[in-house]
Design an enzyme around this catalytic site. Sequence first.
Site, PDB file in Angstrom:
ATOM      1  N   SER A  27      43.597  53.524  51.886  1.00  0.00           N
ATOM      2  CA  SER A  27      44.608  53.005  52.821  1.00  0.00           C
ATOM      3  C   SER A  27      45.189  54.117  53.686  1.00  0.00           C
ATOM      4  O   SER A  27      45.280  53.971  54.918  1.00  0.00           O
ATOM      5  CB  SER A  27      45.723  52.272  52.076  1.00  0.00           C
ATOM      6  OG  SER A  27      46.244  53.054  51.031  1.00  0.00           O
ATOM      7  N   HIS A  48      40.794  49.295  45.255  1.00  0.00           N
ATOM      8  CA  HIS A  48      42.020  49.998  45.685  1.00  0.00           C
ATOM      9  C   HIS A  48      43.210  49.074  45.381  1.00  0.00           C
ATOM     10  O   HIS A  48      43.380  48.671  44.234  1.00  0.00           O
ATOM     11  CB  HIS A  48      41.850  50.375  47.158  1.00  0.00           C
ATOM     12  CG  HIS A  48      42.901  51.276  47.726  1.00  0.00           C
ATOM     13  ND1 HIS A  48      43.719  52.065  46.962  1.00  0.00           N
ATOM     14  CD2 HIS A  48      43.277  51.509  49.022  1.00  0.00           C
ATOM     15  CE1 HIS A  48      44.541  52.745  47.741  1.00  0.00           C
ATOM     16  NE2 HIS A  48      44.310  52.417  49.000  1.00  0.00           N
ATOM     17  N   HIS A  69      40.411  56.563  38.086  1.00  0.00           N
ATOM     18  CA  HIS A  69      40.952  57.051  39.362  1.00  0.00           C
ATOM     19  C   HIS A  69      40.031  58.112  39.938  1.00  0.00           C
ATOM     20  O   HIS A  69      39.389  58.858  39.192  1.00  0.00           O
ATOM     21  CB  HIS A  69      42.359  57.646  39.189  1.00  0.00           C
ATOM     22  CG  HIS A  69      43.115  57.691  40.459  1.00  0.00           C
ATOM     23  ND1 HIS A  69      43.032  58.765  41.316  1.00  0.00           N
ATOM     24  CD2 HIS A  69      43.935  56.789  41.056  1.00  0.00           C
ATOM     25  CE1 HIS A  69      43.781  58.518  42.377  1.00  0.00           C
ATOM     26  NE2 HIS A  69      44.345  57.335  42.249  1.00  0.00           N
ATOM     27  N   ARG A 101      52.900  56.849  37.895  1.00  0.00           N
ATOM     28  CA  ARG A 101      53.430  55.607  38.479  1.00  0.00           C
ATOM     29  C   ARG A 101      53.306  54.479  37.452  1.00  0.00           C
ATOM     30  O   ARG A 101      54.127  53.580  37.381  1.00  0.00           O
ATOM     31  CB  ARG A 101      52.663  55.231  39.762  1.00  0.00           C
ATOM     32  CG  ARG A 101      52.749  56.303  40.846  1.00  0.00           C
ATOM     33  CD  ARG A 101      51.844  55.993  42.013  1.00  0.00           C
ATOM     34  NE  ARG A 101      50.441  55.926  41.624  1.00  0.00           N
ATOM     35  CZ  ARG A 101      49.451  55.544  42.426  1.00  0.00           C
ATOM     36  NH1 ARG A 101      49.720  55.193  43.676  1.00  0.00           N
ATOM     37  NH2 ARG A 101      48.203  55.530  41.997  1.00  0.00           N
ATOM     38  N   ASP A 160      48.040  50.215  39.109  1.00  0.00           N
ATOM     39  CA  ASP A 160      47.816  48.771  39.235  1.00  0.00           C
ATOM     40  C   ASP A 160      47.759  48.052  37.884  1.00  0.00           C
ATOM     41  O   ASP A 160      47.851  46.828  37.835  1.00  0.00           O
ATOM     42  CB  ASP A 160      46.526  48.515  40.022  1.00  0.00           C
ATOM     43  CG  ASP A 160      46.635  49.034  41.435  1.00  0.00           C
ATOM     44  OD1 ASP A 160      47.642  48.745  42.087  1.00  0.00           O
ATOM     45  OD2 ASP A 160      45.722  49.764  41.881  1.00  0.00           O
TER      46      ASP A 160
HETATM   47  N1  CMX Z   1      35.773  50.349  34.561  1.00  0.00           N
HETATM   48  C1  CMX Z   1      34.433  50.494  34.472  1.00  0.00           C
HETATM   49  N2  CMX Z   1      33.737  51.478  35.059  1.00  0.00           N
HETATM   50  C2  CMX Z   1      34.441  52.373  35.742  1.00  0.00           C
HETATM   51  C3  CMX Z   1      35.837  52.320  35.850  1.00  0.00           C
HETATM   52  C4  CMX Z   1      36.512  51.252  35.238  1.00  0.00           C
HETATM   53  N3  CMX Z   1      37.837  51.075  35.334  1.00  0.00           N
HETATM   54  N4  CMX Z   1      36.254  53.361  36.603  1.00  0.00           N
HETATM   55  C5  CMX Z   1      35.143  54.044  36.962  1.00  0.00           C
HETATM   56  N5  CMX Z   1      34.066  53.445  36.458  1.00  0.00           N
HETATM   57  C6  CMX Z   1      32.662  53.793  36.669  1.00  0.00           C
HETATM   58  C7  CMX Z   1      32.356  53.755  38.168  1.00  0.00           C
HETATM   59  O1  CMX Z   1      32.117  52.405  38.589  1.00  0.00           O
HETATM   60  C8  CMX Z   1      31.146  54.644  38.243  1.00  0.00           C
HETATM   61  O2  CMX Z   1      30.052  53.902  37.770  1.00  0.00           O
HETATM   62  P1  CMX Z   1      28.528  54.289  38.135  1.00  0.00           P
HETATM   63  O3  CMX Z   1      28.336  55.676  37.656  1.00  0.00           O
HETATM   64  O4  CMX Z   1      27.749  53.265  37.413  1.00  0.00           O
HETATM   65  O5  CMX Z   1      28.457  54.184  39.635  1.00  0.00           O
HETATM   66  C9  CMX Z   1      31.480  55.723  37.228  1.00  0.00           C
HETATM   67  O6  CMX Z   1      32.445  55.139  36.330  1.00  0.00           O
HETATM   68  C10 CMX Z   1      32.054  56.984  37.822  1.00  0.00           C
HETATM   69  O7  CMX Z   1      33.189  56.632  38.590  1.00  0.00           O
HETATM   70  P2  CMX Z   1      34.406  57.672  38.734  1.00  0.00           P
HETATM   71  O8  CMX Z   1      33.888  58.882  39.411  1.00  0.00           O
HETATM   72  O9  CMX Z   1      35.103  57.832  37.452  1.00  0.00           O
HETATM   73  O10 CMX Z   1      35.391  56.858  39.671  1.00  0.00           O
HETATM   74  P3  CMX Z   1      35.379  56.736  41.262  1.00  0.00           P
HETATM   75  O11 CMX Z   1      36.109  57.899  41.820  1.00  0.00           O
HETATM   76  O12 CMX Z   1      34.013  56.486  41.785  1.00  0.00           O
HETATM   77  O13 CMX Z   1      36.210  55.399  41.482  1.00  0.00           O
HETATM   78  C11 CMX Z   1      37.974  53.895  41.040  1.00  0.00           C
HETATM   79  C12 CMX Z   1      37.588  55.356  41.241  1.00  0.00           C
HETATM   80  C13 CMX Z   1      39.500  53.773  40.996  1.00  0.00           C
HETATM   81  C14 CMX Z   1      37.473  53.078  42.239  1.00  0.00           C
HETATM   82  C15 CMX Z   1      37.342  53.376  39.708  1.00  0.00           C
HETATM   83  O14 CMX Z   1      37.907  54.086  38.629  1.00  0.00           O
HETATM   84  C16 CMX Z   1      37.508  51.891  39.492  1.00  0.00           C
HETATM   85  O15 CMX Z   1      36.685  51.121  39.977  1.00  0.00           O
HETATM   86  N6  CMX Z   1      38.591  51.451  38.766  1.00  0.00           N
HETATM   87  C17 CMX Z   1      38.868  50.047  38.588  1.00  0.00           C
HETATM   88  C18 CMX Z   1      39.523  49.476  39.851  1.00  0.00           C
HETATM   89  C19 CMX Z   1      40.927  50.009  40.015  1.00  0.00           C
HETATM   90  O16 CMX Z   1      41.752  49.986  39.099  1.00  0.00           O
HETATM   91  N7  CMX Z   1      41.259  50.458  41.238  1.00  0.00           N
HETATM   92  C20 CMX Z   1      42.619  50.891  41.579  1.00  0.00           C
HETATM   93  C21 CMX Z   1      42.778  52.410  41.722  1.00  0.00           C
HETATM   94  C22 CMX Z   1      44.178  52.798  42.147  1.00  0.00           C
HETATM   95  C23 CMX Z   1      44.446  52.333  43.561  1.00  0.00           C
HETATM   96  O17 CMX Z   1      43.806  52.847  44.499  1.00  0.00           O
HETATM   97  O18 CMX Z   1      45.241  51.418  43.752  1.00  0.00           O
END
Ligand code: CMX
Length: 433
Positions: A240, A270, A317, A326, A372
């Site tokens: 964002s 996000h 994250h 938070r 979140d």
């Molecule tokens: N559940 C399952 N798998 C997860 C995960 C979760 N909560 N968080 C990360 N992973 C997975 C990723 O999908 C990725 O999978 P692949 O290797 O198969 O592609 C792997 O772990 C590595 O990811 P990462 O480097 O740890 O995380 P990213 O920086 O790529 O992504 C985020 C960060 C937040 C998008 C991810 O942790 C996620 O999808 N979380 C769940 C959604 C969420 O809560 N989003 C809100 C974040 C806060 C905000 O911005 O508001």
Amino acid sequence: MPNIKEKLYEKIVENRDRVSKLVKQHGNVKISDVTVAQAIGGARGVKCLVTDISYLDPEEGIRFRGYTIPETLEKLPKVPGSDMPYVEGHMYLLLTGEIPTEEEALELADIFKERQQVPQYVCDILRAMPRDTHPMTMFSVAIASMQRESEFVKAYQKGLSKYDYWDSTYEDGINLLAKLTGIGAYIYRMKYRGDVIISPDKDLDMGGNFAHMMGIPNPYDDVARLYFILHSDHESGNVSAHTGHLVASALSDMYYAISSMINGLAGPLHGLANEQVLRWIQGVMDQMGEKVPSDEEMKKFVWDTLNSGQVVPGFGHAVLRKTDPRYMSQREFCLKYLPDDPIFKYVDSLFRVVPPILEEHGHAKNPWPNVDAQSGVIQWYYGVKEYEFYTVLFGIGRALGVISNIIWDRALGYPIERPKSVTIAMLEEMVKG
Ligand code: CMX
């Protein structure tokens, strides 16, 4: 000129000098290298954005203008009779870098009150949209529709020196921010409360007025203040904030930039994750009936989600490597005001159960909860059960930080953003030998 604008201008002059010295005297010093994995992997960790408004440490979490969340909540002037500070005081801090006096926070509150009236045509546009439109779409459209009001566009068309861009950008930012709580509450009441709209109350601060327009009694005013402050900024690389900065870098005005910011926030990885968390919990509740699952039962639901190839919303994250502070502030709020709430019990169980599972699963770099995972339960408790609305609340808060950043981008003359792309074949060539 109001005091906040004078203060802001003083800071702008100081910082223009610092930035120009850095570029002129040290422009060639390297601060980051980019690997193939980073170029393909969403530029994770590449240092190429500059902001003083907040900084996210992977272990410690966010600092707003150098202050941790507990310090921010403690130092900002409090609304009389309330546990939480003025949101307006937090905006003052983000913009100027200084903790305001109560008088300075109130001065900004008065400026917002003068500008808070949502134009009738915005309400008409919202009413013309099908009622089942997602509230984030409504929010984005409402903001974009006000683009015709942009002071920056008017000034630019007359012929504007680049040293003065910040001034009309500031006016646009304050004009827009003043209306966001009213637009959010309007969408909520129109969609979910029988279309009974509540007019703003000129005697209330931003958080108090939002609670009033939502039609929810106190302490929802403090919930709103806490929520807007916590979500305000998370440095510049998140989707964002980065979208707002990128769009504004083309000198698109604040309305275009903040509407785009909202669109980025609406993704489930996000800001929409707060909606997804409640949807996920509701799915478990449907299967469990009245009973709160034991930790063993909860583990099974979490594994089922992972094994079906989905993410566990509210965990993980891109930068943080510890539990999000938070999350912790909101958890403390829940422990104080709603420790026996059934949904809080679910969230509490997830707090125990999910991190070891994500560690065992071995994909996520950060197994801990983010903001979140905790925010929806508070809204639910106070009667905002329409979870598709939650990201609008995030958006109102996030606008504080993104608007502050865009004003500073213009003040410091940051150029149009234009990273370079390469082809896959080029990468293959680069990695040979
Ligand atoms: N559940 C399952 N798998 C997860 C995960 C979760 N909560 N968080 C990360 N992973 C997975 C990723 O999908 C990725 O999978 P692949 O290797 O198969 O592609 C792997 O772990 C590595 O990811 P990462 O480097 O740890 O995380 P990213 O920086 O790529 O992504 C985020 C960060 C937040 C998008 C991810 O942790 C996620 O999808 N979380 C769940 C959604 C969420 O809560 N989003 C809100 C974040 C806060 C905000 O911005 O508001």
